[in-house]
Design a protein around this motif. Structure first.
Motif, PDB file in Angstrom:
ATOM      1  N   TYR A  10      34.240  39.587  35.524  1.00 43.20           N
ATOM      2  CA  TYR A  10      35.646  39.205  35.594  1.00 43.20           C
ATOM      3  C   TYR A  10      36.358  40.106  36.583  1.00 43.20           C
ATOM      4  CZ  TYR A  10      40.200  37.517  34.473  1.00 43.20           C
ATOM      5  OH  TYR A  10      41.441  36.937  34.588  1.00 43.20           O
ATOM      6  N   TYR A  12      40.085  40.991  38.229  1.00 40.92           N
ATOM      7  CA  TYR A  12      41.536  40.820  38.205  1.00 40.92           C
ATOM      8  C   TYR A  12      42.054  40.770  39.631  1.00 40.92           C
ATOM      9  CZ  TYR A  12      41.935  41.824  33.219  1.00 40.92           C
ATOM     10  OH  TYR A  12      41.855  41.773  31.857  1.00 40.92           O
ATOM     11  N   SER A  13      43.027  39.909  39.875  1.00 37.70           N
ATOM     12  CA  SER A  13      43.697  39.814  41.178  1.00 37.70           C
ATOM     13  C   SER A  13      42.704  39.707  42.320  1.00 37.70           C
ATOM     14  CB  SER A  13      44.575  41.028  41.449  1.00 37.70           C
ATOM     15  OG  SER A  13      45.070  41.563  40.283  1.00 37.70           O
ATOM     16  N   TYR A  18      44.988  44.612  44.963  1.00 34.48           N
ATOM     17  CA  TYR A  18      44.843  45.234  43.649  1.00 34.48           C
ATOM     18  C   TYR A  18      43.586  44.788  42.923  1.00 34.48           C
ATOM     19  CZ  TYR A  18      49.688  46.481  44.356  1.00 34.48           C
ATOM     20  OH  TYR A  18      50.849  46.993  44.850  1.00 34.48           O
ATOM     21  N   LEU A  56      40.183  33.153  26.417  1.00 34.02           N
ATOM     22  CA  LEU A  56      41.562  33.366  26.864  1.00 34.02           C
ATOM     23  C   LEU A  56      41.598  33.716  28.339  1.00 34.02           C
ATOM     24  CD1 LEU A  56      42.852  35.355  23.803  1.00 34.02           C
ATOM     25  CD2 LEU A  56      43.547  33.065  24.468  1.00 34.02           C
ATOM     26  N   LEU A  57      40.515  34.298  28.809  1.00 32.51           N
ATOM     27  CA  LEU A  57      40.357  34.537  30.245  1.00 32.51           C
ATOM     28  C   LEU A  57      39.114  33.784  30.665  1.00 32.51           C
ATOM     29  CD1 LEU A  57      40.856  38.413  30.544  1.00 32.51           C
ATOM     30  CD2 LEU A  57      42.491  36.641  31.115  1.00 32.51           C
ATOM     31  N   PHE A  89      44.657  40.863  17.888  1.00 31.41           N
ATOM     32  CA  PHE A  89      44.945  41.786  18.972  1.00 31.41           C
ATOM     33  C   PHE A  89      45.460  43.116  18.451  1.00 31.41           C
ATOM     34  CE2 PHE A  89      44.886  37.919  21.455  1.00 31.41           C
ATOM     35  CZ  PHE A  89      44.265  38.358  22.607  1.00 31.41           C
ATOM     36  N   GLN A  95      53.414  39.930  17.177  1.00 30.10           N
ATOM     37  CA  GLN A  95      53.422  38.506  17.525  1.00 30.10           C
ATOM     38  C   GLN A  95      54.059  37.652  16.436  1.00 30.10           C
ATOM     39  OE1 GLN A  95      49.256  36.963  16.519  1.00 30.10           O
ATOM     40  NE2 GLN A  95      48.928  38.968  17.400  1.00 30.10           N
TER      41      GLN A  95
ATOM     42  N   SER B  13      52.993  48.984  38.965  1.00 24.02           N
ATOM     43  CA  SER B  13      53.405  47.821  39.735  1.00 24.02           C
ATOM     44  C   SER B  13      52.456  46.628  39.662  1.00 24.02           C
ATOM     45  CB  SER B  13      53.711  48.261  41.152  1.00 24.02           C
ATOM     46  OG  SER B  13      55.022  48.743  41.160  1.00 24.02           O
ATOM     47  N   PRO B  14      52.310  45.878  40.697  1.00 28.17           N
ATOM     48  CA  PRO B  14      51.756  44.534  40.513  1.00 28.17           C
ATOM     49  C   PRO B  14      50.448  44.416  39.749  1.00 28.17           C
ATOM     50  CG  PRO B  14      52.587  44.774  42.697  1.00 28.17           C
ATOM     51  CD  PRO B  14      52.680  46.119  42.060  1.00 28.17           C
ATOM     52  N   LYS B  15      49.656  45.467  39.671  1.00 31.31           N
ATOM     53  CA  LYS B  15      48.391  45.327  38.978  1.00 31.31           C
ATOM     54  C   LYS B  15      48.599  44.806  37.558  1.00 31.31           C
ATOM     55  CE  LYS B  15      44.965  47.513  36.916  1.00 31.31           C
ATOM     56  NZ  LYS B  15      44.821  48.680  36.148  1.00 31.31           N
ATOM     57  N   ASP B  18      49.224  41.275  37.006  1.00 28.91           N
ATOM     58  CA  ASP B  18      48.096  40.394  37.205  1.00 28.91           C
ATOM     59  C   ASP B  18      47.123  40.407  36.045  1.00 28.91           C
ATOM     60  OD1 ASP B  18      48.341  38.961  39.608  1.00 28.91           O
ATOM     61  OD2 ASP B  18      48.343  40.862  40.640  1.00 28.91           O
ATOM     62  N   GLU B  19      47.456  41.138  34.999  1.00 26.89           N
ATOM     63  CA  GLU B  19      46.637  41.089  33.793  1.00 26.89           C
ATOM     64  C   GLU B  19      46.517  39.639  33.378  1.00 26.89           C
ATOM     65  OE1 GLU B  19      45.494  43.574  31.251  1.00 26.89           O
ATOM     66  OE2 GLU B  19      45.553  44.714  33.120  1.00 26.89           O
ATOM     67  N   GLY B  20      45.348  39.123  33.438  1.00 27.18           N
ATOM     68  CA  GLY B  20      45.175  37.801  32.848  1.00 27.18           C
ATOM     69  C   GLY B  20      45.596  36.672  33.759  1.00 27.18           C
ATOM     70  N   ASN B  21      45.036  35.527  33.480  1.00 27.72           N
ATOM     71  CA  ASN B  21      45.236  34.422  34.398  1.00 27.72           C
ATOM     72  C   ASN B  21      46.574  33.739  34.240  1.00 27.72           C
ATOM     73  OD1 ASN B  21      44.614  33.582  31.902  1.00 27.72           O
ATOM     74  ND2 ASN B  21      42.992  32.160  32.483  1.00 27.72           N
ATOM     75  N   TYR B  31      55.881  44.963  47.004  1.00 25.61           N
ATOM     76  CA  TYR B  31      55.316  46.173  47.578  1.00 25.61           C
ATOM     77  C   TYR B  31      53.840  46.020  47.905  1.00 25.61           C
ATOM     78  CZ  TYR B  31      54.201  51.043  48.265  1.00 25.61           C
ATOM     79  OH  TYR B  31      53.771  52.224  48.799  1.00 25.61           O
ATOM     80  N   TYR B  32      53.525  46.322  49.161  1.00 33.68           N
ATOM     81  CA  TYR B  32      52.132  46.267  49.605  1.00 33.68           C
ATOM     82  C   TYR B  32      51.714  47.689  49.959  1.00 33.68           C
ATOM     83  CZ  TYR B  32      47.980  45.076  52.258  1.00 33.68           C
ATOM     84  OH  TYR B  32      46.693  44.987  52.697  1.00 33.68           O
ATOM     85  N   PRO B  33      50.836  48.284  49.142  1.00 36.27           N
ATOM     86  CA  PRO B  33      50.493  49.676  49.404  1.00 36.27           C
ATOM     87  C   PRO B  33      49.637  49.812  50.657  1.00 36.27           C
ATOM     88  CG  PRO B  33      49.171  48.829  47.600  1.00 36.27           C
ATOM     89  CD  PRO B  33      50.105  47.735  47.992  1.00 36.27           C
ATOM     90  N   TYR B  86      51.236  38.357  54.776  1.00 39.81           N
ATOM     91  CA  TYR B  86      52.198  38.711  53.736  1.00 39.81           C
ATOM     92  C   TYR B  86      53.622  38.463  54.204  1.00 39.81           C
ATOM     93  CZ  TYR B  86      49.045  40.717  50.330  1.00 39.81           C
ATOM     94  OH  TYR B  86      48.100  40.871  49.377  1.00 39.81           O
ATOM     95  N   LYS B 200      48.836  35.352  24.922  1.00 39.91           N
ATOM     96  CA  LYS B 200      47.414  35.291  24.583  1.00 39.91           C
ATOM     97  C   LYS B 200      47.223  35.272  23.074  1.00 39.91           C
ATOM     98  CE  LYS B 200      45.238  37.246  28.570  1.00 39.91           C
ATOM     99  NZ  LYS B 200      45.297  38.558  29.220  1.00 39.91           N
ATOM    100  N   ALA B 201      47.987  36.127  22.390  1.00 44.21           N
ATOM    101  CA  ALA B 201      47.847  36.176  20.937  1.00 44.21           C
ATOM    102  C   ALA B 201      48.188  34.822  20.337  1.00 44.21           C
ATOM    103  CB  ALA B 201      48.748  37.262  20.363  1.00 44.21           C
ATOM    104  N   SER B 203      48.107  31.903  21.913  1.00 42.34           N
ATOM    105  CA  SER B 203      47.122  30.858  22.227  1.00 42.34           C
ATOM    106  C   SER B 203      45.870  31.043  21.398  1.00 42.34           C
ATOM    107  CB  SER B 203      46.759  30.728  23.700  1.00 42.34           C
ATOM    108  OG  SER B 203      47.182  31.760  24.462  1.00 42.34           O
TER     109      SER B 203
END
Lengths: 283, 287
Positions: A10, A12-13, A18, A56-57, A89, A95, B13-15, B18-21, B31-33, B86, B200-201, B203
């Motif tokens: 998996y 991320y981004s 990132y 979920l992912l 979780f 939740q 920041s952006p990371k 992006d957690e999860g789809n 911001y672009y590092p 960008y 997520k929880a 769903s």
């Protein structure tokens, strides 16, 4: 209900500055009714893994087979997965949202499209299972104590009657009595309902006492997989991964360093006490 | 959390967004590092620079002026080490405005008709104005993007606070506003992460966020929004207590851990800006 992880990866981004590879070619099989402890330091990929296992992912590569079926197949009904794999979780009490406890627990089973009477029966059973006092059933979940809220949240997952229960740090932030209660509940669910348990935890002591198999994650892959006794033998490697071994095992190693000829294979308090007794007062 | 601790910010920041789809498509700020001189410049220089650049675009009258502006923009993009893609991405958002402006000018400016269809006439003058407006808008957006792409939101707020400081004398609570902005900014990734967790929880409990039916989707937001608000209030309360416990009492007499200080490269940057401005004005006079 068996779970097979087949070369899971998996990212991320993907494709951005990132990009992080959270899972890297992870494969394993969890048998029906197993009690698996999943450990790893923060950022090792445990949370990602459990989310992928519950669909979920979506895995970037590889797939998951639940009961022999590929859950990422486009024809697979993800909704039916919810009644097979339940996930509690971290801090599940955050939740809760309904006006009263009972309706909140009904949310899960109602989403499964069950009859109203069945939904309510399940909610009632689940609340009984977690041992919530009857007066609290129709109170607002926000009026309950922290420990009670967590019980309600867990009941919300149990009411869906999953065969596999994944718990992410279920004892975080609880007092010793609350911890003990959760671990006992989990053990009971497995024994009485035959659930497969995957427990994510940082507490080596909890895992040593309960799990029959440990999977150690490091940098997105499974670094160790075996019985707790075997895994805790690799204490140096565990320390290097930012992990720990149960306190009692440390005591045994210290005794040994200080010239007491003790068997360091014990991992629970009870076993350790027995080994120490044997060492200082041989039969 | 609220200072200019750069590493901390980059972690936040952006990371996290992006957690999860589910929330993959939300980018926070832009911001672009990268390791460039522009990234290292004092935010005040970048704010002033962007402002001057915008003004310069309105001073420009002819092709030479635009050439200077383009050369300046291109070299800034090059120096900033931010991929051009960008920069172009930022233009997508104003695509409609661009088309609208162009069409409006082409068809509604009186002058020599070069093309007509039914009652619609395109004029030469209109075309000229349209091209000018579109170029100006593109330069404007790209110029501003350089600032937002190379400056973290918190640096920007710090910079703004300093730049706007004189307004204090006419009763504008500059520090308080800046503090509020920086708190809001640091909470966005936290709340997005929280939102992702809650979604997520829920769903996992069978909530359906992907239903095609709007009514179902609206209803499915309740189990998300209630916990999100509860948690936002909880966090706000915690933060207020934490600030109180550290004797926060507003901006009066407050010093900074990392005060903004001009260094040589900042002064050099100001100099370059002045030269650029002079060139634009010269181009207007000479040609």
């Amino acid at each position: 209900m068996s779970i097979i992880a087949d070369h899971l990866s998996y990212i991320y981004s993907a494709g951005t500055a990132y990009e992080v590879k959270a899972l890297n070619d992870v494969s394993f099989k969890i048998e029906d009714g197993e009690y698996v402890g999943l450990l790893g330091h923060t950022g090792s990929g445990k949370s990602t893994l459990v989310q992928v296992l519950d669909g979920l992912l979506k895995a970037s590569e590889g797939t998951v087979y639940v009961d022999g079926e590929d859950i990422f197949d486009k024809d697979y009904p993800l909704k039916s997965l919810r009644s097979k794999v339940g996930i509690v979780f971290q801090y599940p009490e955050y939740q809760l949202f309904e006006a009263d406890v009972f309706s909140d627990v009904c949310f899960g089973p109602a989403n499964l499209g069950l009859e109203r009477s069945e939904v309510e029966l399940r909610a009632y059973e689940a609340l009984k299972q977690v041992g919530l006092r009857d007066e609290a059933f129709y109170q607002s979940p926000f009026d309950l104590s922290g420990g009670e809220k967590r019980r309600v949240a867990i009941a919300g997952v149990l009411a869906m009657k999953p065969k596999v229960l994944i718990l992410d740090e279920p004892t975080a932030g609880l007092d010793p009595a609350g911890r003990k209660w959760i671990l006992e509940l989990v053990a009971r669910l497995r024994k009485e309902n035959g659930m497969t348990i995957i427990l994510v935890s940082h507490s080596m002591d909890d895992l040593a006492e309960n799990a029959e198999r440990l999977m150690v994650m490091d940098k997105g892959h499974i670094a160790m997989d075996g019985r707790p006794k075997e895994v805790f033998r690799y204490h140096k490697e565990l320390f290097e991964m930012g992990l720990d071994i149960p306190e009692v095992v440390k005591v045994l190693y210290m005794l040994r360093e200080n010239g007491v000829n003790v068997n360091t294979d014990a991992i629970t308090v009870r076993e350790a006490a027995e080994e120490i007794r044997k060492a200082i007062r041989p039969a | 959390m609220f200072g200019t601790d750069r590493t901390e910010e980059q972690k936040l920041s952006p990371k996290v967004t992006d957690e999860g789809n589910m929330l993959r498509d939300i980018t926070l700020g832009q911001y672009y590092p990268a390791d460039s001189v522009i990234h290292k410049l004092d935010p005040r220089v970048k704010i002033t620079g962007t402002f001057l650049y915008i003004i310069s675009l309105f001073l420009v009258r002819d092709i030479w002026g635009y050439a200077v502006a383009l050369a300046f923009l291109a070299s800034m993009i090059f120096i900033s080490k931010v991929p051009v893609s960008y920069m172009v991405r930022g233009l997508k958002g104003i695509l409609f405005i661009l088309l609208f402006t162009a069409a409006f000018n082409i068809f509604f400016t009186p002058g020599e008709v070069i093309w007509s269809f039914w009652k619609i006439h395109a004029t030469r003058e209109g075309l000229r104005i349209a091209i000018r407006m579109v170029i100006r808008l593109i330069f404007l957006v790209m110029g501003t993007s350089i600032m937002t792409l190379t400056t973290t939101p918190n640096q920007l707020t710090d910079g703004l606070e300093k730049v706007l400081r004189p307004l204090r004398h006419i009763g504008v609570p500059v520090h308080e506003v800046a503090m509020m902005m920086s708190i809001a900014l640091s909470f966005i990734p936290i709340l997005i992460e929280e939102l992702d967790k809650i979604m997520k929880a829920q769903s996992a409990r069978g909530a359906d966020f992907e239903s095609k039916k709007l009514s179902v989707r609206m209803k499915s937001m309740v189990p998300v929004l209630v916990p999100l608000f509860v948690s936002a209030f909880r966090r706000a309360g915690d933060l207020a207590n934490a600030m109180e416990a550290r004797c926060y009492h507003g901006g009066e007499g407050r010093t900074r851990m990392k005060p903004l200080r001009y260094v040589k490269r900042d002064l050099l940057a100001y100099l370059i800006l002045l030269i650029y401005l002079a060139l634009v004005i010269l181009a207007g006079i000479l040609f």
